[in-house]
Design a protein around this motif. Structure first.
Motif, PDB file in Angstrom:
ATOM      1  N   SER A   1      -5.604 -30.219   0.614  1.00 44.97           N
ATOM      2  CA  SER A   1      -7.209 -29.957   1.289  1.00 44.97           C
ATOM      3  C   SER A   1      -7.133 -28.372  -0.148  1.00 44.97           C
ATOM      4  O   SER A   1      -8.265 -27.706  -0.211  1.00 44.97           O
ATOM      5  CB  SER A   1      -7.349 -29.687   3.032  1.00 44.97           C
ATOM      6  N   PHE A   2      -6.260 -27.443   0.551  1.00 51.15           N
ATOM      7  CA  PHE A   2      -6.442 -25.851   0.740  1.00 51.15           C
ATOM      8  C   PHE A   2      -6.492 -26.215  -1.361  1.00 51.15           C
ATOM      9  O   PHE A   2      -7.505 -25.054  -1.911  1.00 51.15           O
ATOM     10  CB  PHE A   2      -5.448 -25.198   0.905  1.00 51.15           C
ATOM     11  N   LEU A   3      -5.520 -26.439  -1.999  1.00 52.31           N
ATOM     12  CA  LEU A   3      -5.485 -26.602  -3.447  1.00 52.31           C
ATOM     13  C   LEU A   3      -6.961 -27.674  -4.597  1.00 52.31           C
ATOM     14  O   LEU A   3      -7.278 -27.330  -6.030  1.00 52.31           O
ATOM     15  CB  LEU A   3      -3.943 -26.551  -4.370  1.00 52.31           C
ATOM     16  N   MET A   4      -6.437 -28.507  -4.425  1.00 51.41           N
ATOM     17  CA  MET A   4      -6.910 -29.680  -4.553  1.00 51.41           C
ATOM     18  C   MET A   4      -8.452 -30.046  -4.387  1.00 51.41           C
ATOM     19  O   MET A   4      -9.308 -30.805  -4.530  1.00 51.41           O
ATOM     20  CB  MET A   4      -6.163 -30.849  -4.839  1.00 51.41           C
ATOM     21  N   LYS A   5      -8.751 -29.738  -2.643  1.00 41.65           N
ATOM     22  CA  LYS A   5     -10.281 -29.889  -2.357  1.00 41.65           C
ATOM     23  C   LYS A   5     -10.743 -31.796  -1.763  1.00 41.65           C
ATOM     24  O   LYS A   5     -11.721 -32.041  -1.975  1.00 41.65           O
ATOM     25  CB  LYS A   5     -11.680 -29.617  -2.700  1.00 41.65           C
ATOM     26  N   ASP A   6      -9.168 -32.488  -1.915  1.00 42.20           N
ATOM     27  CA  ASP A   6      -9.308 -33.383  -1.833  1.00 42.20           C
ATOM     28  C   ASP A   6      -9.437 -34.051  -0.088  1.00 42.20           C
ATOM     29  O   ASP A   6      -8.112 -34.070   0.281  1.00 42.20           O
ATOM     30  CB  ASP A   6      -8.249 -34.775  -2.226  1.00 42.20           C
ATOM     31  N   TYR A   7      -9.853 -34.259   1.037  1.00 45.22           N
ATOM     32  CA  TYR A   7     -10.124 -33.899   2.182  1.00 45.22           C
ATOM     33  C   TYR A   7      -9.503 -35.361   3.023  1.00 45.22           C
ATOM     34  O   TYR A   7      -8.796 -34.657   3.650  1.00 45.22           O
ATOM     35  CB  TYR A   7     -11.087 -33.051   2.304  1.00 45.22           C
TER      36      TYR A   7
ATOM     37  N   GLY B   1     -10.412 -26.821   9.768  1.00 43.30           N
ATOM     38  CA  GLY B   1     -12.173 -25.636   9.677  1.00 43.30           C
ATOM     39  C   GLY B   1     -12.285 -25.997   8.722  1.00 43.30           C
ATOM     40  O   GLY B   1     -13.811 -26.235   8.545  1.00 43.30           O
ATOM     41  N   TYR B   2     -12.238 -26.599   6.885  1.00 39.23           N
ATOM     42  CA  TYR B   2     -12.659 -26.300   6.602  1.00 39.23           C
ATOM     43  C   TYR B   2     -13.870 -28.439   6.075  1.00 39.23           C
ATOM     44  O   TYR B   2     -14.116 -27.957   5.290  1.00 39.23           O
ATOM     45  CB  TYR B   2     -11.712 -27.052   5.235  1.00 39.23           C
ATOM     46  N   LEU B   3     -13.239 -28.255   7.097  1.00 40.96           N
ATOM     47  CA  LEU B   3     -14.418 -29.882   6.970  1.00 40.96           C
ATOM     48  C   LEU B   3     -15.187 -29.349   8.404  1.00 40.96           C
ATOM     49  O   LEU B   3     -16.145 -30.139   9.191  1.00 40.96           O
ATOM     50  CB  LEU B   3     -13.466 -31.127   7.899  1.00 40.96           C
TER      51      LEU B   3
ATOM     52  N   ALA C   1     -15.117 -20.244  -5.769  1.00 41.12           N
ATOM     53  CA  ALA C   1     -14.620 -21.045  -6.586  1.00 41.12           C
ATOM     54  C   ALA C   1     -13.707 -21.761  -6.156  1.00 41.12           C
ATOM     55  O   ALA C   1     -13.689 -23.114  -6.257  1.00 41.12           O
ATOM     56  CB  ALA C   1     -14.894 -20.999  -8.161  1.00 41.12           C
ATOM     57  N   ARG C   2     -12.453 -20.938  -5.638  1.00 39.61           N
ATOM     58  CA  ARG C   2     -11.135 -21.401  -5.702  1.00 39.61           C
ATOM     59  C   ARG C   2     -11.326 -21.832  -3.844  1.00 39.61           C
ATOM     60  O   ARG C   2     -10.569 -22.800  -3.790  1.00 39.61           O
ATOM     61  CB  ARG C   2     -10.271 -20.724  -5.777  1.00 39.61           C
ATOM     62  N   THR C   3     -11.599 -21.303  -2.530  1.00 36.86           N
ATOM     63  CA  THR C   3     -11.661 -21.881  -1.808  1.00 36.86           C
ATOM     64  C   THR C   3     -12.473 -23.069  -1.335  1.00 36.86           C
ATOM     65  O   THR C   3     -13.128 -23.739  -2.012  1.00 36.86           O
ATOM     66  CB  THR C   3     -12.623 -20.432  -0.846  1.00 36.86           C
ATOM     67  N   PRO C   4     -11.774 -23.854  -0.151  1.00 35.38           N
ATOM     68  CA  PRO C   4     -12.572 -24.625  -0.145  1.00 35.38           C
ATOM     69  C   PRO C   4     -12.873 -24.644   1.344  1.00 35.38           C
ATOM     70  O   PRO C   4     -13.777 -25.685   1.742  1.00 35.38           O
ATOM     71  CB  PRO C   4     -10.559 -25.365   0.976  1.00 35.38           C
ATOM     72  N   LEU C   5     -13.820 -23.950   1.977  1.00 37.09           N
ATOM     73  CA  LEU C   5     -14.714 -23.650   2.587  1.00 37.09           C
ATOM     74  C   LEU C   5     -16.056 -23.884   2.000  1.00 37.09           C
ATOM     75  O   LEU C   5     -15.815 -23.840   0.325  1.00 37.09           O
ATOM     76  CB  LEU C   5     -14.986 -22.429   3.290  1.00 37.09           C
TER      77      LEU C   5
END
Length: 585
Positions: free
Chosen positions: A427-433, A462-464, A562-566
């Protein structure tokens, strides 16, 4: 005056047999024959093919010179690939693997030997290589950079033995070899062990001793979820249910470092449960605990005691083990000791200590490539490297974090920490939730008492934009780790969860606590800045923003976005508040 030395700029390859002493002890003649076979069918032909010159052959390794760093790298990878493939004539039941180090330097060449710091550096680099792996200095990596068949993975700065300055190092891999390194089963990890003795029931009737037995079962189950502890089975303790307890004798008999004893007292419907953790080597008491409750609440009380063991006793064990590791001579270090030292350095979050932590974790993997915890924390280290803004190549670190986390799961599929960190990497690095949720849910299933699993699960929630769930899970993670040396991380993610849930005052409270415990965590400084802006404390927000820039001078809102999962509105508001605090676009 004497004759000048014959000097030569060379690429030096130093190789060592993994576990040579163990192999020779197991089968001396078989090991020697196997090595001679490998030398004849793999080593000598590959070295000749790449124009290398063997300078020294020892029983457990060899030293080779090359005129070209590229040829040295190609030869090293070809050797490892051929050895791993088990060539014809090699014994499948006697696995032999090599570690290889490469360096380029100006060395002194004599008729039958070579000398110089460059030779020592190559030899020390190989100690950081995984079995079947190749570790090289930046001097070699720079020269093979144009070779599109070879991929160099940045290991950061390694602190080599007896060298005053760290050396930047890389692991070399073929592009078609994503994993790299060969497994080596069965090496001892040096982890601490604990036994939970049957609790004694005072003033009790044997027929009603079931709740004392249930207490022990729950505690063993809770401790069993901690992968950095060996827990002795209950069946091994039945002989200690009565009679005098000699902690040191029990430690020797069962081969454990820690002994947990306890007693249960009843007075009517009232229960009092006491427990003591003792160091079996010295017999000293580490911690004492006492819990009171009602007999009607027995099962809830059992659960509370088990939870108390995890939250109060486990941190004491870890701290004592960390101090034990710090006192050890480097030659006696185990993979577990190296991981403990790495975590002690990592949690300081300053660049020098952080760099040293990466090298210690690499050494742990080299010591014991079957030890899942070393891979787990290596992934964790790379995750922080990206999050702190310290990564020279975030995309490469992202990929390596995912590889390391998956390697940990391959070695122990029921390790809650490995599953949780793999999920967080997704989630944090790949954004594959979706993948992240799958692995984090699995982590909570197999490790309900793993604080990190709850806290990292909170981050993904939180990212979701699942604010209430994020808060609940972060709170539970913090409850499980009230004395953890890493408490600032749990507090930060609780602060972040409150921010996402719109509880800005709570977000500031927990972000401030996190900063008090560790003022160098840049992700916390970002969320604390945004939270302070949200409640109108602009002067405080600007001060925290300046702290962030002092730690990460290259920080920009564009790169962060560009990098944040928010995502979505949460991200837009977050970035706008950071901009208001004076952070640059």
């Amino acid at each position: 005056m004497g004759q000048p030395f014959n000097r030569r700029l060379s690429a030096i390859l130093a190789a060592d047999v993994v576990g040579y002493s163990r192999l020779m002890e197991h089968d001396e003649e078989g090991t020697h024959r196997h090595l001679m076979c490998l030398r004849e069918v793999v080593l000598d032909p590959k070295i000749k093919e790449h124009a290398g010159q063997v300078i020294k052959n020892t029983g457990d390794g060899f030293l080779v010179l090359f005129d070209s760093a590229n040829e040295a790298a190609e030869c090293a990878l070809a050797i490892q690939q051929a050895v791993t493939a088990r060539p014809e004539g090699a014994r499948a039941d006697l696995p032999i693997n090599f570690r290889i180090g490469l360096h380029v330097a100006d060395i002194i060449v004599e008729r039958d030997d070579v000398y110089g710091e460059g030779v020592n550096i190559a030899a020390r680099l190989q100690t950081y290589a995984e079995p079947g792996g190749v570790v090289v200095s930046s001097a070699v990596a720079d020269q093979v950079g144009a070779n599109n068949r070879i991929r160099a993975v940045d290991l950061g700065e390694l602190h080599l033995r007896n060298m005053s300055r760290p050396l930047r190092a890389f692991s070399l891999r073929r592009d078609d070899d994503p994993a790299g390194g060969a497994g080596w089963p069965g090496l001892p990890e040096g982890r601490p062990s604990i036994v939970v003795l049957p609790f004694r029931e005072h003033q009790g009737e044997p027929a009603k001793a079931y709740f004392a037995e249930g207490m022990v079962d729950d505690i063993i189950l809770a401790l069993g979820g901690l992968r950095d502890l060996f827990v002795i089975s209950r069946g091994s303790t039945l002989g200690y249910a009565s009679g005098a307890i000699d902690i040191r004798a029990i430690g020797r008999e069962l081969g454990v470092r820690y002994v947990l004893t306890g007693s249960v007292r009843r007075s009517g419907d009232q229960l009092r449960i006491s427990s003591e953790l003792s160091d079996a080597e010295s017999g000293t008491i580490v911690i004492v605990d006492q819990q009171d409750g009602q007999l009607a609440d027995l099962f809830e009380l059992q659960h509370r005691i088990a939870l108390r063991v995890v939250t109060a006793i486990a941190p004491h064990v870890r701290e004592r083990e960390r101090m034990r590791a710090v006192r050890k001579h480097p030659q006696n270090m185990t993979a577990y000791d190296l991981v403990l030292q790495a975590l002690s350095s990592l949690y300081r979050m300053d660049r020098d200590s952080f760099s040293r932590a990466g090298g210690l974790l690499q050494q742990a993997i080299s010591h014991d490539p079957g030890f899942a915890l070393a891979y787990t924390y290596s992934a964790y280290w790379r995750m922080f490297r990206v999050g702190q803004g310290w990564s020279p190549d975030p995309a490469a670190d992202n990929a390596e974090a995912a590889r390391m986390a998956f390697a940990a799961i391959e070695r122990d599929g029921n390790d809650a920490l490995a599953l949780a960190i793999y999920g967080h990497v997704q989630s944090f690095l790949m954004k594959d939730y979706d993948t992240a949720v799958q692995f984090l849910d699995r982590a909570l299933e197999v490790g309900p008492n793993c604080a990190m699993a709850w806290t990292l699960s909170s981050a993904t929630c939180g990212y979701l934009d699942e604010g209430p769930t994020a808060v609940m899970r972060a709170e539970h993670g913090l409850q499980l780790s009230p004395r953890d040396s890493h408490i600032f991380w749990h507090e930060h993610l609780l602060s972040q969860a409150h921010y996402i849930n719109g509880n800005y005052d709570e977000a500031v409270t927990w972000g401030t606590r996190s900063a008090r415990h560790n003022e160098r965590l840049t992700s916390n400084l970002r969320s604390l800045t945004a939270s302070l802006v949200a409640i109108g404390q602009m002067d405080a927000a600007r001060r925290v923003a300046q702290q962030l820039l002092a730690l990460d001078p290259r920080f920009t809102l564009t790169a962060f976005s560009a990098r944040t999962p928010l995502r979505g509105e949460t991200l837009r508001d977050f970035v706008a508040r950071l901009r208001q605090a004076g952070l640059p676009d």
